[in-house]
Design a protein around this motif. Structure first.
Motif, PDB file in Angstrom:
ATOM      1  N   UNK A  99      41.535  -3.793  63.919  1.00 22.88           N
ATOM      2  CA  UNK A  99      41.473  -2.332  63.821  1.00 22.88           C
ATOM      3  C   UNK A  99      40.048  -1.832  63.635  1.00 22.88           C
ATOM      4  N   UNK A 100      39.317  -2.482  62.715  1.00 22.76           N
ATOM      5  CA  UNK A 100      37.971  -2.013  62.419  1.00 22.76           C
ATOM      6  C   UNK A 100      37.057  -2.227  63.624  1.00 22.76           C
ATOM      7  N   UNK A 102      37.894  -2.382  66.745  1.00 19.68           N
ATOM      8  CA  UNK A 102      38.256  -1.403  67.778  1.00 19.68           C
ATOM      9  C   UNK A 102      37.756  -0.010  67.429  1.00 19.68           C
ATOM     10  N   UNK A 103      37.814   0.325  66.128  1.00 22.65           N
ATOM     11  CA  UNK A 103      37.301   1.623  65.691  1.00 22.65           C
ATOM     12  C   UNK A 103      35.812   1.712  66.022  1.00 22.65           C
ATOM     13  N   UNK A 104      35.082   0.629  65.800  1.00 19.37           N
ATOM     14  CA  UNK A 104      33.641   0.644  66.067  1.00 19.37           C
ATOM     15  C   UNK A 104      33.348   0.711  67.564  1.00 19.37           C
ATOM     16  N   UNK A 106      34.905   2.333  69.641  1.00 18.06           N
ATOM     17  CA  UNK A 106      35.079   3.710  70.119  1.00 18.06           C
ATOM     18  C   UNK A 106      34.382   4.731  69.222  1.00 18.06           C
ATOM     19  N   UNK A 107      33.486   4.257  68.362  1.00 21.17           N
ATOM     20  CA  UNK A 107      32.776   5.138  67.427  1.00 21.17           C
ATOM     21  C   UNK A 107      31.826   6.049  68.199  1.00 21.17           C
ATOM     22  N   UNK A 110      27.866   5.911  67.851  1.00 18.10           N
ATOM     23  CA  UNK A 110      27.086   4.910  68.582  1.00 18.10           C
ATOM     24  C   UNK A 110      26.776   5.399  69.985  1.00 18.10           C
ATOM     25  N   UNK A 115      23.429   3.660  71.582  1.00 15.52           N
ATOM     26  CA  UNK A 115      23.569   2.234  71.270  1.00 15.52           C
ATOM     27  C   UNK A 115      24.581   1.617  72.217  1.00 15.52           C
ATOM     28  N   UNK A 133      37.568   0.097  75.504  1.00 13.32           N
ATOM     29  CA  UNK A 133      36.553   1.158  75.580  1.00 13.32           C
ATOM     30  C   UNK A 133      35.349   0.707  76.413  1.00 13.32           C
TER      31      UNK A 133
END
Lengths: 212, 212
Positions: A99-100, A102-104, A106-107, A110, A115, A133
């Motif tokens: 989860x984390x 994947x969250x990053x 699509x953050x 960034x 980035x 993503x």
């Protein structure tokens, strides 16, 4: 505007580097509003700091302000990006597509900053080979080969605690010198490797302190 | 061991509070290994700090060490938990059950520390009414009513940027004084409300600075 004078990075407090990034964020917003100039007072107010702090932080790197005028927004932002070395593509890889992770991937922050997460790694056969993503997920077995191929400079760790040290060792052996670690464990690395820890527990604990 | 003397919280640097949390993490590991005593040197080495820093940080709150002995592990840890006020249930609610929100709901660090996420909020009818990792998802319309009912003290924001300020205003009006904000935007709050920002862009930017 005086030339950028980057001193010995060891002598510049970490907190100053982080605040540069905050200044950059505020300057970006001002640029979007077509604001040409900003005073240290205005800059500081947006961040809840005091103007002297802003001036002192920037003074580590040269003379950017013009007395009685303040700072030129676009110019100061581009100087800060040079100092932070984000005036180029920052090449990132990520290990652990839970989860984390994947969250990053699509953050939006960034993406906004340009980035590039160039590749991700996981052990799960259900995830390996997929694209999340726009980022391809490689098997962790190919870590060394792919990190070199991708030219990754920064590794983000969002994998289970048990695997964190072993993956770190492998990444460091193939040249990674900067790690952003979300795993709640201390990593053992050679002195030339920089690890930043994002420990969410610590954020909650320090908020707890301020509750009345 | 001298009684805990918590001074004016305004006078204690934020960085000290965050380091207390790091000390607590190291002490917890030592406790699990049944280590009874620890010196400031040992404690500092595990965190890459210097021993004087550890002694100075703890001195803000009282006299904990015993000369020639060091610190009693269990005792120091329980003192630190008292200072941070994590020697009780810390009541948390979360707004925005996207990838990042879901990652936080299952973040093992929170569970290990005994932090309780008591409820979550979302606008998505597909998520409202479900239970994720044991946490019920309420409709955002019920924010005020549920926050009061749950007795939430800390609000974690993992929602889209456009909605962040409006949700903050509502939460502050019904008594929230501590916010952990993952949304890459500055929030406007009254002076008595503490907001901690977790801006992941800033972590990457400051790592970029240290790349050679």
């Amino acid at each position: 505007m005086a030339p950028q004078e980057v001193g010995d990075s060891k002598r510049i407090p970490k907190a100053v580097i982080k605040r540069l990034s905050l200044y950059s964020r505020v300057l970006q917003n001002l640029e979007m509003k077509n604001t040409a100039k900003v005073s240290s007072k205005e800059l500081s107010e947006q961040l809840g700091l005091n103007p002297a702090q802003v001036r002192k932080d920037l003074a580590y790197f040269g003379q950017f302000g013009i007395p009685g005028v303040g700072y030129y927004v676009a110019d100061l932002r581009s100087q800060i990006k040079k100092i932070l070395r984000t005036d180029r593509e920052v090449r990132i890889a990520l290990v652990g597509v839970g989860n984390l992770g994947q969250a990053l991937l699509s953050y939006t922050g960034f993406i906004r900053e340009g980035f590039q997460i160039l590749g991700a790694f996981d052990v799960d056969p259900g995830k390996v080979g997929t694209t999340i993503r726009g980022v391809h997920v490689y098997p962790i077995d190919e870590l060394e080969e792919r990190l070199r191929q991708l030219g990754a400079e920064i590794l983000i760790l969002t994998l289970p605690r048990e695997a964190a040290q072993a993956v770190t060792d492998r990444a460091v052996r193939c040249g990674i010198t900067a790690i952003l670690n979300f795993v709640p464990t201390r990593l053992v690395v050679p002195p030339y490797v920089k690890v930043h820890y994002v420990d969410l527990t610590i954020e909650i604990e320090s908020l707890s302190y301020y509750l009345k």
